[in-house]
Scaffold this motif. Structure first.
Motif, PDB file in Angstrom:
ATOM      1  N   VAL A   1      73.449  22.850  38.297  1.00  0.00           N
ATOM      2  CA  VAL A   1      74.374  23.079  39.550  1.00  0.00           C
ATOM      3  C   VAL A   1      75.887  23.303  38.983  1.00  0.00           C
ATOM      4  O   VAL A   1      76.576  24.219  39.606  1.00  0.00           O
ATOM      5  N   VAL A   2      76.158  22.564  38.041  1.00  0.00           N
ATOM      6  CA  VAL A   2      77.556  22.901  37.238  1.00  0.00           C
ATOM      7  C   VAL A   2      77.565  24.098  36.530  1.00  0.00           C
ATOM      8  O   VAL A   2      78.780  24.411  36.183  1.00  0.00           O
ATOM      9  N   THR A   3      76.566  24.371  35.905  1.00  0.00           N
ATOM     10  CA  THR A   3      76.619  25.501  34.949  1.00  0.00           C
ATOM     11  C   THR A   3      76.234  27.035  35.748  1.00  0.00           C
ATOM     12  O   THR A   3      76.836  27.896  35.354  1.00  0.00           O
ATOM     13  N   TYR A   4      75.730  26.978  36.869  1.00  0.00           N
ATOM     14  CA  TYR A   4      75.378  28.212  37.524  1.00  0.00           C
ATOM     15  C   TYR A   4      75.661  28.340  39.063  1.00  0.00           C
ATOM     16  O   TYR A   4      76.006  27.261  39.490  1.00  0.00           O
ATOM     17  N   GLU A   5      75.937  29.622  39.421  1.00  0.00           N
ATOM     18  CA  GLU A   5      76.514  29.673  40.968  1.00  0.00           C
ATOM     19  C   GLU A   5      75.539  30.800  41.564  1.00  0.00           C
ATOM     20  O   GLU A   5      75.152  31.520  40.790  1.00  0.00           O
ATOM     21  N   GLY A   6      75.545  30.722  42.912  1.00  0.00           N
ATOM     22  CA  GLY A   6      75.092  31.869  43.547  1.00  0.00           C
ATOM     23  C   GLY A   6      73.535  32.226  43.162  1.00  0.00           C
ATOM     24  O   GLY A   6      72.811  31.025  43.239  1.00  0.00           O
ATOM     25  N   LYS A   7      73.161  33.421  42.980  1.00  0.00           N
ATOM     26  CA  LYS A   7      71.932  33.772  42.553  1.00  0.00           C
ATOM     27  C   LYS A   7      71.270  33.317  41.392  1.00  0.00           C
ATOM     28  O   LYS A   7      70.259  32.902  41.155  1.00  0.00           O
ATOM     29  N   ASP A   8      72.273  33.089  40.286  1.00  0.00           N
ATOM     30  CA  ASP A   8      71.910  32.487  39.105  1.00  0.00           C
ATOM     31  C   ASP A   8      71.386  31.185  39.423  1.00  0.00           C
ATOM     32  O   ASP A   8      70.559  30.651  38.382  1.00  0.00           O
ATOM     33  N   ARG A   9      72.051  30.298  40.258  1.00  0.00           N
ATOM     34  CA  ARG A   9      71.642  28.939  40.307  1.00  0.00           C
ATOM     35  C   ARG A   9      70.262  28.847  40.952  1.00  0.00           C
ATOM     36  O   ARG A   9      69.556  27.846  40.641  1.00  0.00           O
ATOM     37  N   ALA A  10      70.177  29.847  41.960  1.00  0.00           N
ATOM     38  CA  ALA A  10      68.827  29.635  42.740  1.00  0.00           C
ATOM     39  C   ALA A  10      67.763  30.002  41.760  1.00  0.00           C
ATOM     40  O   ALA A  10      66.595  29.342  41.775  1.00  0.00           O
ATOM     41  N   LYS A  11      67.935  30.965  40.955  1.00  0.00           N
ATOM     42  CA  LYS A  11      66.933  31.381  39.768  1.00  0.00           C
ATOM     43  C   LYS A  11      66.754  30.219  38.870  1.00  0.00           C
ATOM     44  O   LYS A  11      65.693  29.899  38.524  1.00  0.00           O
ATOM     45  N   ALA A  12      67.649  29.661  38.490  1.00  0.00           N
ATOM     46  CA  ALA A  12      67.613  28.421  37.359  1.00  0.00           C
ATOM     47  C   ALA A  12      66.761  27.347  38.088  1.00  0.00           C
ATOM     48  O   ALA A  12      66.004  26.552  37.458  1.00  0.00           O
ATOM     49  N   LEU A  13      67.267  26.938  39.369  1.00  0.00           N
ATOM     50  CA  LEU A  13      66.406  25.736  39.862  1.00  0.00           C
ATOM     51  C   LEU A  13      64.823  26.351  40.430  1.00  0.00           C
ATOM     52  O   LEU A  13      64.094  25.390  40.323  1.00  0.00           O
ATOM     53  N   GLY A  14      64.815  27.573  40.573  1.00  0.00           N
ATOM     54  CA  GLY A  14      63.418  28.077  40.852  1.00  0.00           C
ATOM     55  C   GLY A  14      62.665  27.803  39.417  1.00  0.00           C
ATOM     56  O   GLY A  14      61.417  27.381  39.430  1.00  0.00           O
ATOM     57  N   LEU A  15      63.222  28.160  38.378  1.00  0.00           N
ATOM     58  CA  LEU A  15      62.495  28.140  37.085  1.00  0.00           C
ATOM     59  C   LEU A  15      62.350  26.367  36.641  1.00  0.00           C
ATOM     60  O   LEU A  15      61.097  26.024  36.299  1.00  0.00           O
ATOM     61  N   LEU A  16      63.182  25.619  37.294  1.00  0.00           N
ATOM     62  CA  LEU A  16      63.052  24.210  37.065  1.00  0.00           C
ATOM     63  C   LEU A  16      61.870  23.680  37.835  1.00  0.00           C
ATOM     64  O   LEU A  16      61.110  22.777  37.566  1.00  0.00           O
ATOM     65  N   ALA A  17      61.737  24.327  39.202  1.00  0.00           N
ATOM     66  CA  ALA A  17      60.572  23.861  39.992  1.00  0.00           C
ATOM     67  C   ALA A  17      59.197  24.192  39.450  1.00  0.00           C
ATOM     68  O   ALA A  17      58.405  23.583  39.388  1.00  0.00           O
ATOM     69  N   GLY A  18      59.259  25.454  38.851  1.00  0.00           N
ATOM     70  CA  GLY A  18      58.182  25.883  38.111  1.00  0.00           C
ATOM     71  C   GLY A  18      57.687  25.029  36.950  1.00  0.00           C
ATOM     72  O   GLY A  18      56.310  24.633  36.662  1.00  0.00           O
ATOM     73  N   VAL A  19      58.816  24.413  36.111  1.00  0.00           N
ATOM     74  CA  VAL A  19      58.445  23.755  34.954  1.00  0.00           C
ATOM     75  C   VAL A  19      57.796  22.335  35.610  1.00  0.00           C
ATOM     76  O   VAL A  19      57.081  21.702  35.108  1.00  0.00           O
ATOM     77  N   ASN A  20      58.583  21.818  36.733  1.00  0.00           N
ATOM     78  CA  ASN A  20      57.932  20.702  37.380  1.00  0.00           C
ATOM     79  C   ASN A  20      56.419  20.662  37.585  1.00  0.00           C
ATOM     80  O   ASN A  20      55.769  19.862  37.288  1.00  0.00           O
ATOM     81  N   ALA A  21      55.890  21.816  38.363  1.00  0.00           N
ATOM     82  CA  ALA A  21      54.603  21.793  38.775  1.00  0.00           C
ATOM     83  C   ALA A  21      53.782  22.188  37.518  1.00  0.00           C
ATOM     84  O   ALA A  21      52.780  21.574  37.267  1.00  0.00           O
TER      85      ALA A  21
ATOM     86  N   VAL B   1      65.840  22.723  46.840  1.00  0.00           N
ATOM     87  CA  VAL B   1      66.690  22.227  46.153  1.00  0.00           C
ATOM     88  C   VAL B   1      68.117  22.844  46.051  1.00  0.00           C
ATOM     89  O   VAL B   1      69.132  22.355  46.066  1.00  0.00           O
ATOM     90  N   ASN B   2      68.241  24.126  46.041  1.00  0.00           N
ATOM     91  CA  ASN B   2      69.326  25.154  46.027  1.00  0.00           C
ATOM     92  C   ASN B   2      70.128  24.531  47.190  1.00  0.00           C
ATOM     93  O   ASN B   2      71.418  24.703  47.399  1.00  0.00           O
TER      94      ASN B   2
ATOM     95  N   PRO C   1      70.103  23.475  58.400  1.00  0.00           N
ATOM     96  CA  PRO C   1      70.835  24.622  59.151  1.00  0.00           C
ATOM     97  C   PRO C   1      70.367  25.830  58.785  1.00  0.00           C
ATOM     98  O   PRO C   1      69.721  26.150  57.589  1.00  0.00           O
ATOM     99  N   ARG C   2      70.171  26.848  59.435  1.00  0.00           N
ATOM    100  CA  ARG C   2      69.548  28.043  59.141  1.00  0.00           C
ATOM    101  C   ARG C   2      70.001  28.777  58.179  1.00  0.00           C
ATOM    102  O   ARG C   2      69.280  29.406  57.361  1.00  0.00           O
ATOM    103  N   ASP C   3      71.564  28.638  58.322  1.00  0.00           N
ATOM    104  CA  ASP C   3      72.024  29.577  57.001  1.00  0.00           C
ATOM    105  C   ASP C   3      72.637  28.796  55.742  1.00  0.00           C
ATOM    106  O   ASP C   3      73.240  29.260  55.021  1.00  0.00           O
ATOM    107  N   SER C   4      72.067  27.654  55.724  1.00  0.00           N
ATOM    108  CA  SER C   4      72.306  26.682  54.741  1.00  0.00           C
ATOM    109  C   SER C   4      71.816  27.283  53.341  1.00  0.00           C
ATOM    110  O   SER C   4      70.491  27.495  53.126  1.00  0.00           O
ATOM    111  N   GLY C   5      72.617  27.300  52.180  1.00  0.00           N
ATOM    112  CA  GLY C   5      72.051  27.695  50.696  1.00  0.00           C
ATOM    113  C   GLY C   5      71.878  29.186  50.531  1.00  0.00           C
ATOM    114  O   GLY C   5      71.691  29.652  49.476  1.00  0.00           O
ATOM    115  N   ARG C   6      72.582  30.101  51.626  1.00  0.00           N
ATOM    116  CA  ARG C   6      72.567  31.496  51.341  1.00  0.00           C
ATOM    117  C   ARG C   6      73.496  31.810  50.578  1.00  0.00           C
ATOM    118  O   ARG C   6      74.755  31.435  51.001  1.00  0.00           O
ATOM    119  N   PRO C   7      73.368  32.902  49.583  1.00  0.00           N
ATOM    120  CA  PRO C   7      74.427  33.153  48.929  1.00  0.00           C
ATOM    121  C   PRO C   7      75.555  33.967  49.675  1.00  0.00           C
ATOM    122  O   PRO C   7      75.237  34.764  50.801  1.00  0.00           O
TER     123      PRO C   7
END
Length: 518
Positions: free
Chosen positions: A107-127, A381-382, A512-518
């Motif tokens: 969260v503190v290292t990335y922003e916007g699309k990069d943060r979403a991508k990083a959290l996506g990778l983390l979710a994949g690692v989790n599974a 998560v994002n 909320p519908r638009d929460s988390g949108r870049p």
């Protein structure tokens, strides 16, 4: 994240080998697992405050070193006491810090699309860790030693330490206030009580006691109730007191463990509750599939892990390649679509659950569930963590992960108790039908509880002594009854998981519908 996820899985698979190697009993090793969960639950919420005070890099370096000490002690354990200290306490405490800290780093290292991508990778690692854990644990236990699992974790930690230098060294805030001792104590009492209560519920019942609860020779079943209802009540009371205490502390100008800005943030609260509900589903899912495959269909731990691979691969691929979809579709829609796919996959598994079920036939529904989780997790998560200011990101991560931890504890307790209860009742029904006997429903349930208690205390010697007294025809009859009972119990449990998926869908409606949108 990878080692934290596979850690408990390795332990579960290795229980028989550890019992033999350390010359102990199954309850003693299961106690180590319970203590590990208690340490995690007690420390995860307070751990979320630490990055704000000491900085992410410094905290991660120190915690990884502590984790290494714990896992190496577990690897060389020469007695249950050393295993308890190294794995349950030292490693459990380090894992409680690392889990929320992992999210905070991204969260503190990335922003916007990069943060979403990083959290996506983390979710994949989790599974991936959840699926690889049984395979790795089964392979190491079968072909080498359970000790190698913990030793390999230390290698992963050393690799992680190499890359910690790229993490920001600055504290998230300049908050120099003293640690919130009162909030920490109340949160630890609340989380520990809830987890202990959930563990007790699976064995002694949720409301009415199904068996006596005896502590130091004194029975505690007030008014015939289960101890679980009292301990869970204590946990809820402690969290109510925690909320009031934190509110007063903040109004007095102090630094609360959890800022009220977080607990009054609608997108964050809705996201955290959805995260907890998803954890409830996943805990039950990851518990019942290996148990069913090994106890019902006779597969090995390694083969049960292979059956989880389509789920893991689906989650990893989808979570990696769909992170940018939130620019075109509302994250809420993506989250809810993922939840629906999880439900569809569970229904497909239900339909295909038969005595002739194979790992290959399970692959499509497992993949559908994996796709659903892969679509759900990075967006959820994002959306949840992005709703909070970066200054409070570590506390928010602690709250979200603590909610997930309680969801996992609840899912394991509820689903585990339900599966075993259905199985033992099915065994009793099968035996009664075979013997052409008739009993009341109450007697049937009492017989099922007695059978479950007997199975928990039976040793391998007593099992073998019982089996040798049976004729080949009786052995074959009982084997068929056991298998049919496990299949029926699995089908009922999968439907229960679908109900939990619907609960997750309901909680997601408040995002909320638009929460988390870049």
């Amino acid at each position: 994240m990878f080692i934290a996820v596979i850690d408990a899985t390795l332990m579960n698979v290795a229980v028989p080998a550890i019992v033999s190697d350390l010359d102990t009993t199954v309850p003693v090793v299961q106690g180590a697992i319970a203590v590990y969960s208690l340490v995690m639950a007690a420390l995860m919420l307070p751990a979320g405050k630490l990055p704000s005070r000491y900085g992410v890099r410094r905290l991660m370096q120190g915690t990884l070193v502590v984790y290494t000490v714990g896992t190496l002690l577990a690897a060389v354990s020469w007695s249950p006491a050393v295993l308890y200290f190294g794995w349950s306490i030292v490693e459990g405490a380090a894992a409680a810090v690392l889990m929320p800290l992992t999210f905070t780093v991204l969260v503190v290292t990335y922003e916007g699309k990069d943060r979403a991508k990083a959290l996506g990778l983390l979710a994949g690692v989790n599974a991936t860790g959840a699926a690889i854990g049984p395979i790795l644990g089964g392979a190491l236990t079968t072909f080498a030693s359970w000790r190698w699992g913990f030793a390999l974790e230390a290698v992963v930690v050393l690799v992680a330490l190499v890359f910690v230098r790229y993490v920001s060294a600055a504290p998230l805030t300049q908050d120099s206030d003293s640690l919130d001792i009162g909030g920490t104590a109340l949160s630890m009492v609340g989380a520990t009580s809830l987890v202990v209560g959930l563990l007790l519920a699976g064995k002694f019942g949720w409301l009415v006691a199904t068996r006596p609860f005896v502590v130091f020779g004194v029975q505690f079943n007030p008014f015939g109730t289960s101890p679980a209802v009292w301990v869970i009540g204590l946990g809820l009371l402690a969290f109510a007191a925690f909320t009031q205490y934190e509110l007063r502390l903040e109004r007095a100008g102090g630094s609360p463990l959890v800022p009220m800005e977080i607990l009054t943030n609608r997108p964050f609260v809705a996201g955290s509750l959805t995260f907890g509900a998803r954890s409830l589903v996943m805990a039950g899912f990851i518990f019942v599939i290996p148990v069913y495959l090994q106890s019902g269909l006779g597969y090995t731990a390694f083969e049960a892990g292979v059956a989880m691979l389509p789920f893991s691969i689906g989650t990893l691929l989808v979570s990696t390649f769909t992170t940018g979809w939130s620019a075109y579709v509302s994250p809420k829609i993506l989250v809810q679509t993922g939840i629906v796919l999880m439900g569809v996959g569970l229904l497909l598994l239900f339909q295909g659950t038969t005595p002739d079920q194979t790992v290959r036939s399970m692959a499509p529904p497992m993949a559908v569930i994996g796709v659903g989780v892969g679509l759900l997790m990075p967006q959820l998560v994002n959306t949840t963590l992005s709703a909070v200011s970066q200054a409070n990101s570590s506390e928010a991560s602690g709250v979200m992960n603590a909610t997930g931890m309680l969801g996992y504890a609840l899912g394991t307790a509820v689903v585990g108790a339900f599966l075993l209860g259905q199985f033992y009742r099915g065994v009793i029904d099968g035996v009664l039908r075979a013997s052409d006997a008739a009993v009341s429903v109450e007697q049937r349930d009492e017989l099922a509880r007695t059978l479950q208690q007997a199975s928990e205390t039976a040793t391998e010697a007593t099992r073998q002594a019982f089996i040798t007294r049976l004729t080949p025809a009786e052995q074959e009859l009982l084997e068929g009854i056991f298998k049919a009972a496990m299949v029926d119990a699995q089908r009922a449990t999968l439907l229960l998981l679908v109900v939990f998926v619907l609960l997750t869908l309901v909680t997601s409606a408040f995002i909320p519908r638009d929460s988390g949108r870049p």
